[in-house]
Design a protein around this motif. Structure first.
Motif, PDB file in Angstrom:
ATOM      1  N   MET A 132     -50.337  60.640  33.938  1.00 12.51           N
ATOM      2  CA  MET A 132     -51.412  61.557  34.284  1.00 12.51           C
ATOM      3  C   MET A 132     -51.503  61.742  35.793  1.00 12.51           C
ATOM      4  O   MET A 132     -51.485  60.769  36.555  1.00 12.51           O
ATOM      5  N   ALA A 133     -51.579  62.987  36.208  1.00  9.94           N
ATOM      6  CA  ALA A 133     -51.822  63.342  37.606  1.00  9.94           C
ATOM      7  C   ALA A 133     -53.212  63.941  37.708  1.00  9.94           C
ATOM      8  O   ALA A 133     -53.709  64.570  36.760  1.00  9.94           O
ATOM      9  N   GLY A 134     -53.864  63.760  38.834  1.00  7.57           N
ATOM     10  CA  GLY A 134     -55.182  64.338  39.006  1.00  7.57           C
ATOM     11  C   GLY A 134     -55.806  63.944  40.325  1.00  7.57           C
ATOM     12  O   GLY A 134     -55.303  63.088  41.051  1.00  7.57           O
TER      13      GLY A 134
ATOM     14  N   ALA B 177     -57.069  56.303  27.181  1.00  6.89           N
ATOM     15  CA  ALA B 177     -57.775  56.821  28.358  1.00  6.89           C
ATOM     16  C   ALA B 177     -57.649  55.857  29.535  1.00  6.89           C
ATOM     17  O   ALA B 177     -57.468  56.286  30.691  1.00  6.89           O
ATOM     18  N   SER B 178     -57.720  54.557  29.261  1.00  4.99           N
ATOM     19  CA  SER B 178     -57.587  53.561  30.334  1.00  4.99           C
ATOM     20  C   SER B 178     -56.199  53.592  30.947  1.00  4.99           C
ATOM     21  O   SER B 178     -56.036  53.521  32.172  1.00  4.99           O
ATOM     22  N   ALA B 179     -55.165  53.701  30.096  1.00  2.16           N
ATOM     23  CA  ALA B 179     -53.794  53.781  30.601  1.00  2.16           C
ATOM     24  C   ALA B 179     -53.592  55.053  31.420  1.00  2.16           C
ATOM     25  O   ALA B 179     -52.887  55.053  32.441  1.00  2.16           O
ATOM     26  N   ALA B 180     -54.214  56.147  30.982  1.00  2.00           N
ATOM     27  CA  ALA B 180     -54.100  57.409  31.713  1.00  2.00           C
ATOM     28  C   ALA B 180     -54.726  57.299  33.099  1.00  2.00           C
ATOM     29  O   ALA B 180     -54.152  57.769  34.091  1.00  2.00           O
TER      30      ALA B 180
ATOM     31  N   GLN C 159     -47.345  54.957  32.315  1.00  2.00           N
ATOM     32  CA  GLN C 159     -47.890  53.736  31.746  1.00  2.00           C
ATOM     33  C   GLN C 159     -47.625  53.676  30.261  1.00  2.00           C
ATOM     34  O   GLN C 159     -47.608  54.694  29.573  1.00  2.00           O
ATOM     35  N   GLN C 160     -47.437  52.458  29.762  1.00  2.00           N
ATOM     36  CA  GLN C 160     -47.374  52.250  28.316  1.00  2.00           C
ATOM     37  C   GLN C 160     -48.777  51.967  27.813  1.00  2.00           C
ATOM     38  O   GLN C 160     -49.614  51.413  28.527  1.00  2.00           O
TER      39      GLN C 160
END
Length: 386
Positions: A213-215, A365-368, A378-379
């Motif tokens: 995830m990028a942001g 969501a936490s991994a993202a 991330q896995q």
């Protein structure tokens, strides 16, 4: 364990003779409405409500004619409370869930269930150990159109799902008062607070093996804004070989709110703005119907989207939810009430009760967010089958 088993059997016997007593934690936009709906529902009664500041909770208590408790500990100790509905701000879910389980109360917890894997595991395990029902509040599963989409996918109508894409985007102007919903520490940011779409993607596609995830907060800094990212772009590789993408945030001048599921034999589009679902298959006529069974619910949803920008919307505690949400919330509470009463849980709702829906969505969501901070893929931790 023997004590809790005996306690639950005794509770079920009592519940057959009297309405199930509910306690409501948090009486904002959703919590207040849950209280109203339960007070009108056959087999249920709201014993008391509890709220931090007390203003909204006191007003709801007076409106529906139930008790008010200032302290959470006093609410869960009440003998006339059999179940707790947790609808407090996102970062305040852990304590009421653990206290409710400790006192043998069934628990419904609004989304996102938690803001960390550790809290989510502790909450689900506490309820499991206490032998009480625990239901995650993912309301999309109670929209009529989405239930049909899930059934199509289970039956192989579009073949094997291979690619899914979701957008819930829009633009926000500065606010005179910055709500807790705009601060990442309290809300978890857009990905957690608007976790509906991510959770549904996982329900349809299964667990992800890896994600990136990028942001950033690129356009909403300074007075009138919180500190959450306003642009989030997520890519997922699912364990079953499929792929997914999700865009969310308040940094999009061209707002959208839809989901597309592409399979080997067809495709489905869920259009939240037009309140419509479409099924396309080669050589066949397109199937189209409303997202909700009630025509007035669809019409109301379309009208709301006509005056808002994309899919970014937050409820006002001073107003009641629109009718289409009330319909789904009523079905959600009926499902919880039936499960407490010992009725079988429908197959497509099991993940809401066995912990997997909550654990998988929070783990993803936490991994993202970890990927967003580190800049590397991330896995996702494996969520055990229940």
């Amino acid at each position: 364990m023997f004590y809790w088993s005996y306690h639950i059997i005794f509770m079920k016997a009592e519940m057959k003779m009297k309405p199930i007593g509910f306690g409501i934690v948090g009486c904002g936009f959703f919590g207040g409405e849950f209280a109203r709906l339960l007070q009108e529902m056959e087999g249920a009664r709201v014993a008391a409500v509890q709220g931090g500041s007390g203003k909204s909770a006191r007003a709801v208590a007076e409106e529906i004619g139930c008790g008010f408790e200032e302290r959470l500990e006093d609410l869960v100790r009440r003998d006339d409370v059999d179940a707790i509905v947790v609808a407090s701000p996102n970062h305040l879910h852990r304590e009421p869930v653990l206290l409710a389980a400790r006192h043998g109360k069934h628990v419904f917890c609004e989304k996102p269930v938690a803001l960390s894997n550790e809290d989510c595991r502790d909450m689900t395990e506490a309820c499991r150990s206490a032998g009480v029902r625990f239901m995650a509040g993912h309301i999309l599963h109670f929209f009529d159109g989405i239930e049909r989409v899930k059934r199509w996918i289970r039956e192989g109508v579009i073949g094997r799902p291979i690619a899914i894409h979701s957008e819930r985007t829009g633009w926000e102007e500065p606010k005179p008062d910055v709500s807790w919903k705009k601060n990442e520490r309290e809300s978890g940011g857009h990905l957690f607070h608007h976790i509906h779409e991510l959770e549904l993607m996982l329900a349809l596609m299964g667990a992800p093996a890896e994600l990136y995830m990028a942001g950033d907060n690129v356009a909403h800094r300074g007075p009138g804004f919180g500190d959450e990212d306003d642009v989030l772009l997520l890519t997922l590789r699912f364990a079953n070989g499929g792929f997914g993408t999700l865009q969310t945030g308040s940094g999009f001048r061209w707002g959208e709110h839809y989901m597309k599921i592409n399979g080997t034999e067809g495709a489905i589009r869920i259009d939240f703005r037009r309140s419509a679902v479409e099924l396309r298959k080669p050589g066949e006529r397109t199937v189209s119907f409303g997202l909700h069974d009630e025509p007035l619910d669809n019409e109301e949803r379309i009208r709301i989207y006509e005056v808002m920008d994309g899919g970014v919307i937050y409820g006002d505690p001073q107003k009641r939810p629109p009718a289409f949400l009330q319909t789904a919330m009523r079905r959600e509470m009926r499902c919880f009430l039936d499960a407490i009463g010992g009725k079988p849980i429908e197959d497509d709702k099991r993940a809401l009760f066995d912990g997997t829906g909550a654990l998988l969505s929070i783990a993803t969501a936490s991994a993202a967010m970890s990927s967003r901070r580190s800049g590397v893929p991330q896995q996702v931790p494996i969520v055990p089958d229940r």
